[in-house]
Design a protein around this motif. Structure first.
Motif, PDB file in Angstrom:
ATOM      1  N   PHE A   7      19.436 -37.309  28.491  1.00  0.00           N
ATOM      2  CA  PHE A   7      19.706 -38.417  27.589  1.00  0.00           C
ATOM      3  C   PHE A   7      19.137 -39.670  28.222  1.00  0.00           C
ATOM      4  O   PHE A   7      19.118 -39.802  29.442  1.00  0.00           O
ATOM      5  N   HIS A   8      18.711 -40.605  27.404  1.00  0.00           N
ATOM      6  CA  HIS A   8      18.202 -41.865  27.940  1.00  0.00           C
ATOM      7  C   HIS A   8      18.541 -42.993  26.982  1.00  0.00           C
ATOM      8  O   HIS A   8      18.487 -42.827  25.767  1.00  0.00           O
ATOM      9  N   SER A   9      18.901 -44.137  27.547  1.00  0.00           N
ATOM     10  CA  SER A   9      19.078 -45.357  26.775  1.00  0.00           C
ATOM     11  C   SER A   9      18.558 -46.504  27.613  1.00  0.00           C
ATOM     12  O   SER A   9      18.610 -46.456  28.847  1.00  0.00           O
ATOM     13  N   TYR A  10      18.045 -47.527  26.956  1.00  0.00           N
ATOM     14  CA  TYR A  10      17.600 -48.713  27.683  1.00  0.00           C
ATOM     15  C   TYR A  10      18.781 -49.598  28.067  1.00  0.00           C
ATOM     16  O   TYR A  10      18.630 -50.551  28.803  1.00  0.00           O
ATOM     17  N   ASN A  11      19.967 -49.296  27.558  1.00  0.00           N
ATOM     18  CA  ASN A  11      21.186 -50.030  27.878  1.00  0.00           C
ATOM     19  C   ASN A  11      22.013 -49.269  28.894  1.00  0.00           C
ATOM     20  O   ASN A  11      22.069 -48.044  28.869  1.00  0.00           O
ATOM     21  N   ALA A  12      22.680 -50.013  29.745  1.00  0.00           N
ATOM     22  CA  ALA A  12      23.600 -49.396  30.707  1.00  0.00           C
ATOM     23  C   ALA A  12      24.892 -49.008  29.993  1.00  0.00           C
ATOM     24  O   ALA A  12      25.327 -49.708  29.071  1.00  0.00           O
ATOM     25  N   PRO A  13      25.499 -47.901  30.399  1.00  0.00           N
ATOM     26  CA  PRO A  13      26.784 -47.536  29.781  1.00  0.00           C
ATOM     27  C   PRO A  13      27.865 -48.541  30.164  1.00  0.00           C
ATOM     28  O   PRO A  13      27.855 -49.113  31.258  1.00  0.00           O
ATOM     29  N   ASP A  14      28.796 -48.754  29.243  1.00  0.00           N
ATOM     30  CA  ASP A  14      29.912 -49.669  29.481  1.00  0.00           C
ATOM     31  C   ASP A  14      31.069 -48.952  30.165  1.00  0.00           C
ATOM     32  O   ASP A  14      31.937 -49.585  30.749  1.00  0.00           O
ATOM     33  N   SER A  15      31.072 -47.622  30.085  1.00  0.00           N
ATOM     34  CA  SER A  15      32.123 -46.818  30.697  1.00  0.00           C
ATOM     35  C   SER A  15      31.529 -45.467  31.066  1.00  0.00           C
ATOM     36  O   SER A  15      30.411 -45.140  30.697  1.00  0.00           O
ATOM     37  N   VAL A  16      32.295 -44.681  31.791  1.00  0.00           N
ATOM     38  CA  VAL A  16      31.848 -43.352  32.195  1.00  0.00           C
ATOM     39  C   VAL A  16      31.749 -42.469  30.945  1.00  0.00           C
ATOM     40  O   VAL A  16      32.679 -42.444  30.133  1.00  0.00           O
ATOM     41  N   PRO A  17      30.634 -41.763  30.736  1.00  0.00           N
ATOM     42  CA  PRO A  17      30.523 -40.865  29.580  1.00  0.00           C
ATOM     43  C   PRO A  17      31.617 -39.794  29.603  1.00  0.00           C
ATOM     44  O   PRO A  17      32.015 -39.317  30.673  1.00  0.00           O
ATOM     45  N   LEU A  18      32.114 -39.443  28.418  1.00  0.00           N
ATOM     46  CA  LEU A  18      33.165 -38.435  28.292  1.00  0.00           C
ATOM     47  C   LEU A  18      32.619 -37.167  27.671  1.00  0.00           C
ATOM     48  O   LEU A  18      31.855 -37.216  26.706  1.00  0.00           O
ATOM     49  N   ILE A  19      33.048 -36.032  28.220  1.00  0.00           N
ATOM     50  CA  ILE A  19      32.689 -34.719  27.684  1.00  0.00           C
ATOM     51  C   ILE A  19      33.860 -34.218  26.868  1.00  0.00           C
ATOM     52  O   ILE A  19      34.990 -34.146  27.373  1.00  0.00           O
ATOM     53  N   ASP A  20      33.598 -33.876  25.612  1.00  0.00           N
ATOM     54  CA  ASP A  20      34.618 -33.350  24.702  1.00  0.00           C
ATOM     55  C   ASP A  20      35.861 -34.229  24.637  1.00  0.00           C
ATOM     56  O   ASP A  20      36.975 -33.743  24.495  1.00  0.00           O
ATOM     57  N   GLY A  21      35.675 -35.549  24.808  1.00  0.00           N
ATOM     58  CA  GLY A  21      36.748 -36.521  24.660  1.00  0.00           C
ATOM     59  C   GLY A  21      37.731 -36.610  25.800  1.00  0.00           C
ATOM     60  O   GLY A  21      38.678 -37.388  25.744  1.00  0.00           O
ATOM     61  N   LYS A  22      37.516 -35.853  26.904  1.00  0.00           N
ATOM     62  CA  LYS A  22      38.532 -35.873  27.960  1.00  0.00           C
ATOM     63  C   LYS A  22      37.984 -35.850  29.382  1.00  0.00           C
ATOM     64  O   LYS A  22      38.560 -36.456  30.269  1.00  0.00           O
ATOM     65  N   LYS A  34      31.549 -29.490  22.604  1.00  0.00           N
ATOM     66  CA  LYS A  34      31.457 -30.210  21.338  1.00  0.00           C
ATOM     67  C   LYS A  34      30.547 -31.428  21.435  1.00  0.00           C
ATOM     68  O   LYS A  34      29.598 -31.552  20.689  1.00  0.00           O
ATOM     69  N   GLU A  35      30.844 -32.361  22.354  1.00  0.00           N
ATOM     70  CA  GLU A  35      30.089 -33.611  22.373  1.00  0.00           C
ATOM     71  C   GLU A  35      30.169 -34.322  23.719  1.00  0.00           C
ATOM     72  O   GLU A  35      31.055 -34.066  24.520  1.00  0.00           O
ATOM     73  N   ILE A  36      29.223 -35.219  23.908  1.00  0.00           N
ATOM     74  CA  ILE A  36      29.260 -36.185  25.005  1.00  0.00           C
ATOM     75  C   ILE A  36      29.355 -37.546  24.331  1.00  0.00           C
ATOM     76  O   ILE A  36      28.592 -37.849  23.415  1.00  0.00           O
ATOM     77  N   GLN A  37      30.303 -38.362  24.761  1.00  0.00           N
ATOM     78  CA  GLN A  37      30.501 -39.684  24.176  1.00  0.00           C
ATOM     79  C   GLN A  37      29.971 -40.746  25.125  1.00  0.00           C
ATOM     80  O   GLN A  37      30.361 -40.801  26.286  1.00  0.00           O
ATOM     81  N   LEU A  38      29.044 -41.571  24.616  1.00  0.00           N
ATOM     82  CA  LEU A  38      28.426 -42.628  25.407  1.00  0.00           C
ATOM     83  C   LEU A  38      28.682 -43.968  24.720  1.00  0.00           C
ATOM     84  O   LEU A  38      28.449 -44.105  23.516  1.00  0.00           O
ATOM     85  N   HIS A  39      29.168 -44.948  25.490  1.00  0.00           N
ATOM     86  CA  HIS A  39      29.379 -46.292  24.940  1.00  0.00           C
ATOM     87  C   HIS A  39      28.526 -47.268  25.738  1.00  0.00           C
ATOM     88  O   HIS A  39      28.558 -47.263  26.971  1.00  0.00           O
ATOM     89  N   PHE A  40      27.746 -48.109  25.019  1.00  0.00           N
ATOM     90  CA  PHE A  40      26.807 -49.017  25.679  1.00  0.00           C
ATOM     91  C   PHE A  40      27.236 -50.469  25.539  1.00  0.00           C
ATOM     92  O   PHE A  40      27.645 -50.913  24.461  1.00  0.00           O
ATOM     93  N   ARG A  41      27.135 -51.180  26.640  1.00  0.00           N
ATOM     94  CA  ARG A  41      27.594 -52.559  26.757  1.00  0.00           C
ATOM     95  C   ARG A  41      26.810 -53.517  25.845  1.00  0.00           C
ATOM     96  O   ARG A  41      27.396 -54.257  25.061  1.00  0.00           O
ATOM     97  N   ASN A  42      25.492 -53.535  25.939  1.00  0.00           N
ATOM     98  CA  ASN A  42      24.698 -54.541  25.238  1.00  0.00           C
ATOM     99  C   ASN A  42      24.752 -54.410  23.723  1.00  0.00           C
ATOM    100  O   ASN A  42      24.753 -55.399  23.004  1.00  0.00           O
ATOM    101  N   SER A  43      24.778 -53.199  23.217  1.00  0.00           N
ATOM    102  CA  SER A  43      24.769 -52.992  21.767  1.00  0.00           C
ATOM    103  C   SER A  43      26.161 -52.848  21.197  1.00  0.00           C
ATOM    104  O   SER A  43      26.358 -52.983  19.991  1.00  0.00           O
ATOM    105  N   ASP A  44      27.147 -52.514  22.046  1.00  0.00           N
ATOM    106  CA  ASP A  44      28.510 -52.189  21.636  1.00  0.00           C
ATOM    107  C   ASP A  44      28.523 -50.958  20.716  1.00  0.00           C
ATOM    108  O   ASP A  44      29.399 -50.794  19.897  1.00  0.00           O
ATOM    109  N   PHE A  45      27.500 -50.080  20.849  1.00  0.00           N
ATOM    110  CA  PHE A  45      27.426 -48.837  20.099  1.00  0.00           C
ATOM    111  C   PHE A  45      28.083 -47.724  20.896  1.00  0.00           C
ATOM    112  O   PHE A  45      27.966 -47.668  22.121  1.00  0.00           O
ATOM    113  N   THR A  46      28.774 -46.842  20.207  1.00  0.00           N
ATOM    114  CA  THR A  46      29.284 -45.615  20.810  1.00  0.00           C
ATOM    115  C   THR A  46      28.563 -44.452  20.137  1.00  0.00           C
ATOM    116  O   THR A  46      28.582 -44.323  18.914  1.00  0.00           O
TER     117      THR A  46
END
Length: 148
Positions: A105-120, A134-146
């Protein structure tokens, strides 16, 4: 580039990857103009950085054709490879990996928190491996996108 709504998808991930880049469209408006902006820095790339997977993609002839979408593949299914399906109106992007190809995975933004696997489970980004059911959850500081 495909405008699948709600996402914009292209095959231009980060320079050291093969795969897709998923963008959330940004609307910019003024009193006389409305534009949909391709803000690639707030997107996320999904694919692989594995040098054994061909960086060039092809339409996957093993998948049925559709008027609403296309299946793309990188590499061959008998060795390291990956396949994705781009469909109009798709609510999420997925990639299937074959032959031991490693996801990236790659983003030009730094994550705002530690990525979560399957929500836990917190993802250790320094190495090792984790099973994702199921999923990996990524939240990014600059965009405020999850992204999930």
């Amino acid at each position: 580039r495909a405008y699948t709504v709600p996402y914009i998808i292209d095959t231009a991930p980060a320079d050291d990857m093969a795969g897709i880049r998923v963008h959330w469209p940004v609307v910019k408006a003024s009193d006389s103009n409305v534009q949909m902006v391709n803000d690639f820095k707030n997107g996320v790339s999904l694919g692989t950085a594995d040098a054994h997977v061909d960086a060039a993609y092809r339409v996957d002839e093993d998948e049925d054709m559709s008027h609403l979408g296309v299946s793309l593949k990188w590499g061959g299914k008998s060795k390291k490879a990956m396949v994705t399906h781009i469909v109009r109106g798709m609510p999420y992007a997925t990639m299937r990996y074959y032959g031991g190809a490693l996801p990236a995975f790659h983003s030009y933004n730094a994550p705002d928190s530690v990525p979560l696997i399957d929500g836990k489970t917190e993802l250790d980004c320094e190495g090792g491996s984790e099973v994702v059911e199921k999923e990996i959850q990524l939240h990014f500081r600059n965009s405020d996108f999850t992204w999930s």
